[in-house]
Design an enzyme around this catalytic site. Sequence first.
Site, mmCIF file in Angstrom:
data_model
loop_
_atom_site.group_PDB
_atom_site.id
_atom_site.type_symbol
_atom_site.label_atom_id
_atom_site.label_comp_id
_atom_site.label_asym_id
_atom_site.label_seq_id
_atom_site.Cartn_x
_atom_site.Cartn_y
_atom_site.Cartn_z
ATOM 1 C CG ASP A 1 -0.150 -0.306 2.518
ATOM 2 O OD1 ASP A 1 1.064 -0.027 2.579
ATOM 3 O OD2 ASP A 1 -0.770 -0.840 3.458
ATOM 4 C CD GLU B 1 0.719 -6.762 3.102
ATOM 5 O OE1 GLU B 1 1.401 -7.363 3.933
ATOM 6 O OE2 GLU B 1 0.851 -5.534 2.866
ATOM 7 C CD GLU C 1 0.680 4.356 4.713
ATOM 8 O OE1 GLU C 1 1.881 4.667 4.806
ATOM 9 O OE2 GLU C 1 -0.246 4.998 5.268
ATOM 10 C CG HIS D 1 7.193 3.895 10.568
ATOM 11 N ND1 HIS D 1 6.925 2.692 11.146
ATOM 12 C CD2 HIS D 1 6.745 3.823 9.294
ATOM 13 C CE1 HIS D 1 6.348 1.897 10.271
ATOM 14 N NE2 HIS D 1 6.210 2.561 9.148
ATOM 15 N NE ARG E 1 3.291 10.909 4.883
ATOM 16 C CZ ARG E 1 3.822 9.965 4.105
ATOM 17 N NH1 ARG E 1 3.360 8.731 4.190
ATOM 18 N NH2 ARG E 1 4.793 10.247 3.263
ATOM 19 C CG HIS F 1 11.293 5.542 10.262
ATOM 20 N ND1 HIS F 1 11.363 6.564 9.349
ATOM 21 C CD2 HIS F 1 10.888 4.445 9.558
ATOM 22 C CE1 HIS F 1 10.993 6.128 8.160
ATOM 23 N NE2 HIS F 1 10.713 4.850 8.263
#
Length: 397
Positions: A118, A140, A154, A231, A233, A264
């Site tokens: 994604d 996936e 995503e 990590h 958003r 990250h």
Amino acid sequence: MLIDAQNYKQKKGETGEIGGASGRKILVLFGTRPEAIKLAPVILRLRTDPSFRTVVVSSSQHTDLLTPFLNIFGLGIDHDLRVMTADQTPNQVAARVLASLDPILEKEKPDVVLVQGDTTTAMAGALAAFNRRIPVGHVEAGLRSGDPLSPFPEEMNRRVVSQIATFHFAATEKNRDNLLQEKIESDKIFVTGNPVVDALQFILANSAPGGKIKNLIEQTGNHKRLLLTTHRRESFGEAMSENLIELGRFVEKRRDVCLIFPVHPNPQVRRVTERILSGRERVHLLEPLDYIDFITLMRESWMIVSDSGGVQEEAPSLGKPLLVLRENTERPEALSSGVAKLVGGDAKTLAEMLETNYNDETWINSVKEVENPFGKGDSAERIVGVLGEQLTVSSEQ
């Protein structure tokens, strides 16, 4: 609009016929380490089958994180799009992937473009293939959170790819059901498990952690290791700050607990981490890790706290309890299997769950016996088998 593989047949002489002597050409596209982790076993399996040729393309949406992992699998990159610049927006990444990938598609003329998951790379790569009338295979497929804005971007990326893809490789029956509800044709959906299980098993069997991680494990041998990754958003800003504050308080209070956090490289993660956790006793802030080092830390952890989708698939493979730092998850199998618990967006809930499971380890101990809902380690073989069957059928029509 759903796309049938038959509509994409190339004119004879443009690419070499599907299934011809030169083999079917599969262009595999990834840009982040999680994508590469899940596609590496598929690439290796493709390369053992003489009826396929593979072209590996990286957008380098992740750079430093990708190379060490690819080295573990002995994988090279045929084309590197090098799309990333500092503080780039998803729209800028998508635009650069579209523009950079298009001439490669024109030159290589693959029979299928294979994307995973994604990411912005996956979404833009699928769209670029569509515009070239090239079939797309989606590894996936069928993950859904139910909220178009979470995870962002995503959730919408994966929905867009589903509308473009010809071959949908779903990890679970639940993923298949999600696709059927969106009117994806059932004969285009294939339940294969998730190749992250293949990758994890391969690495554990063929690699060893580095010296620094071995030393850290030895150094923390008398502690309950709490492994953190964050990590996404939607975790940025106040949510991440509050979660880090509560984690710091928990470690400070419980002197037999240590926190290990591979930070990250995103500047928004690093700045808040340095401000809140730097210099604290029993808090180990690490640079991004090789995958074998990360898996080793997962295996040696007492508990994992993460907002990562991939970790929700890896934790069951290792029998480790996971607290998911998200409002929802597109991997409900991790919850229903008993491996994971959803924290939600309230840092106080995280603090309560840490304390509850510190005081009563019944759940932590029970996770060791849970069967992995994401597969048995044969997903790459299943995916490649489906590609062979489907492309043979298409070439005969």
